[in-house]
Scaffold this motif. Sequence first.
Motif, PDB file in Angstrom:
ATOM      1  N   CYS A  86       1.969  -4.494  -2.609  1.00 60.36           N
ATOM      2  CA  CYS A  86       1.635  -3.541  -0.681  1.00 60.36           C
ATOM      3  C   CYS A  86       1.758  -2.214  -1.044  1.00 60.36           C
ATOM      4  CB  CYS A  86       1.569  -4.425   0.386  1.00 60.36           C
ATOM      5  SG  CYS A  86       0.112  -5.956  -0.081  1.00 60.36           S
ATOM      6  N   GLU A  87       3.057  -1.542  -1.883  1.00 57.19           N
ATOM      7  CA  GLU A  87       3.688  -0.374  -0.926  1.00 57.19           C
ATOM      8  C   GLU A  87       2.162   0.626  -1.430  1.00 57.19           C
ATOM      9  OE1 GLU A  87       7.465  -0.121  -1.028  1.00 57.19           O
ATOM     10  OE2 GLU A  87       7.255  -1.927  -0.105  1.00 57.19           O
ATOM     11  N   GLU A  88       2.632   1.641  -1.382  1.00 59.36           N
ATOM     12  CA  GLU A  88       1.686   3.217  -1.583  1.00 59.36           C
ATOM     13  C   GLU A  88       2.379   3.684  -2.532  1.00 59.36           C
ATOM     14  OE1 GLU A  88       0.643   5.776   1.817  1.00 59.36           O
ATOM     15  OE2 GLU A  88       0.113   4.357   3.142  1.00 59.36           O
ATOM     16  N   PRO A  89       1.676   4.174  -3.166  1.00 63.37           N
ATOM     17  CA  PRO A  89       0.055   4.576  -3.890  1.00 63.37           C
ATOM     18  C   PRO A  89      -0.240   2.658  -3.989  1.00 63.37           C
ATOM     19  CG  PRO A  89       1.581   5.202  -5.601  1.00 63.37           C
ATOM     20  CD  PRO A  89       2.877   4.576  -5.106  1.00 63.37           C
ATOM     21  N   HIS A  90      -0.880   2.184  -3.311  1.00 58.56           N
ATOM     22  CA  HIS A  90      -2.105   0.937  -3.505  1.00 58.56           C
ATOM     23  C   HIS A  90      -2.115   1.141  -4.615  1.00 58.56           C
ATOM     24  CE1 HIS A  90      -1.241  -0.012   0.561  1.00 58.56           C
ATOM     25  NE2 HIS A  90      -2.111   0.969   0.976  1.00 58.56           N
ATOM     26  N   VAL A  91      -1.531  -0.085  -5.133  1.00 59.81           N
ATOM     27  CA  VAL A  91      -2.841  -0.320  -7.178  1.00 59.81           C
ATOM     28  C   VAL A  91      -3.983  -1.452  -7.164  1.00 59.81           C
ATOM     29  CG1 VAL A  91      -0.596   0.710  -8.089  1.00 59.81           C
ATOM     30  CG2 VAL A  91      -0.179  -1.733  -7.497  1.00 59.81           C
ATOM     31  N   PHE A  92      -4.414  -1.681  -5.977  1.00 56.92           N
ATOM     32  CA  PHE A  92      -5.606  -2.714  -5.786  1.00 56.92           C
ATOM     33  C   PHE A  92      -6.289  -2.631  -5.237  1.00 56.92           C
ATOM     34  CE2 PHE A  92      -2.776  -3.957  -3.232  1.00 56.92           C
ATOM     35  CZ  PHE A  92      -3.553  -3.936  -1.793  1.00 56.92           C
ATOM     36  N   HIS A  93      -7.101  -3.084  -5.380  1.00 57.69           N
ATOM     37  CA  HIS A  93      -8.613  -2.074  -3.928  1.00 57.69           C
ATOM     38  C   HIS A  93      -8.983  -3.973  -3.677  1.00 57.69           C
ATOM     39  CE1 HIS A  93     -12.609  -0.432  -2.922  1.00 57.69           C
ATOM     40  NE2 HIS A  93     -13.243  -1.710  -3.029  1.00 57.69           N
ATOM     41  N   LEU A  94      -9.412  -3.963  -2.917  1.00 59.00           N
ATOM     42  CA  LEU A  94     -10.262  -5.466  -2.087  1.00 59.00           C
ATOM     43  C   LEU A  94     -11.360  -5.014  -1.383  1.00 59.00           C
ATOM     44  CD1 LEU A  94      -9.392  -8.115  -1.237  1.00 59.00           C
ATOM     45  CD2 LEU A  94      -7.896  -7.058   0.904  1.00 59.00           C
ATOM     46  N   ALA A  95     -12.228  -5.388  -1.971  1.00 59.87           N
ATOM     47  CA  ALA A  95     -13.750  -5.192  -0.861  1.00 59.87           C
ATOM     48  C   ALA A  95     -13.432  -6.529  -0.088  1.00 59.87           C
ATOM     49  CB  ALA A  95     -15.003  -4.727  -1.274  1.00 59.87           C
ATOM     50  N   VAL A  96     -14.310  -6.668   1.547  1.00 61.99           N
ATOM     51  CA  VAL A  96     -14.733  -7.908   1.747  1.00 61.99           C
ATOM     52  C   VAL A  96     -16.347  -6.924   2.858  1.00 61.99           C
ATOM     53  CG1 VAL A  96     -13.981  -9.536   3.733  1.00 61.99           C
ATOM     54  CG2 VAL A  96     -12.299  -8.540   2.528  1.00 61.99           C
ATOM     55  N   THR A  97     -17.052  -8.070   2.222  1.00 63.71           N
ATOM     56  CA  THR A  97     -18.414  -8.591   2.591  1.00 63.71           C
ATOM     57  C   THR A  97     -18.636  -9.249   3.603  1.00 63.71           C
ATOM     58  OG1 THR A  97     -18.765  -7.365   0.694  1.00 63.71           O
ATOM     59  CG2 THR A  97     -20.886  -7.943   2.166  1.00 63.71           C
TER      60      THR A  97
END
Length: 110
Positions: A93-104
């Motif tokens: 979870c360090e910046e720069p973030h290397v993942f994308h998380l979307a919650v609907t």
Amino acid sequence: ANPGVEDDMGYATLQWNVASIPDSRYLVKVISNCTALSHSHSTHNYFSTDAVEVVLDKTSPALFGAPFIQLSGSVDSVKQQVYRFIFTEPLYCEEPHVFHLAVTLSIGQN
């Protein structure tokens, strides 16, 4: 300079295809052999980095189980709540973030 590898300043970039290499911990050391300069000491003809530990993990983290979230209150209240999701491994979870998380959030079965 080595076209396609070195830039104008002599820095090199190479791609390493790890598709057939098993996930594990590796010690990686980079050694470069340079064009010998006339009348230079032999130690100027190469460079070697320290060994660096590299963890090769090609399996992306996934949600562990099916999250159950009990929504209550107004939409604004729901947006402000903290939700916890468990993954199969720790996320980087360090910046720069290397993942994308979307919650609907939705109402009903969907």
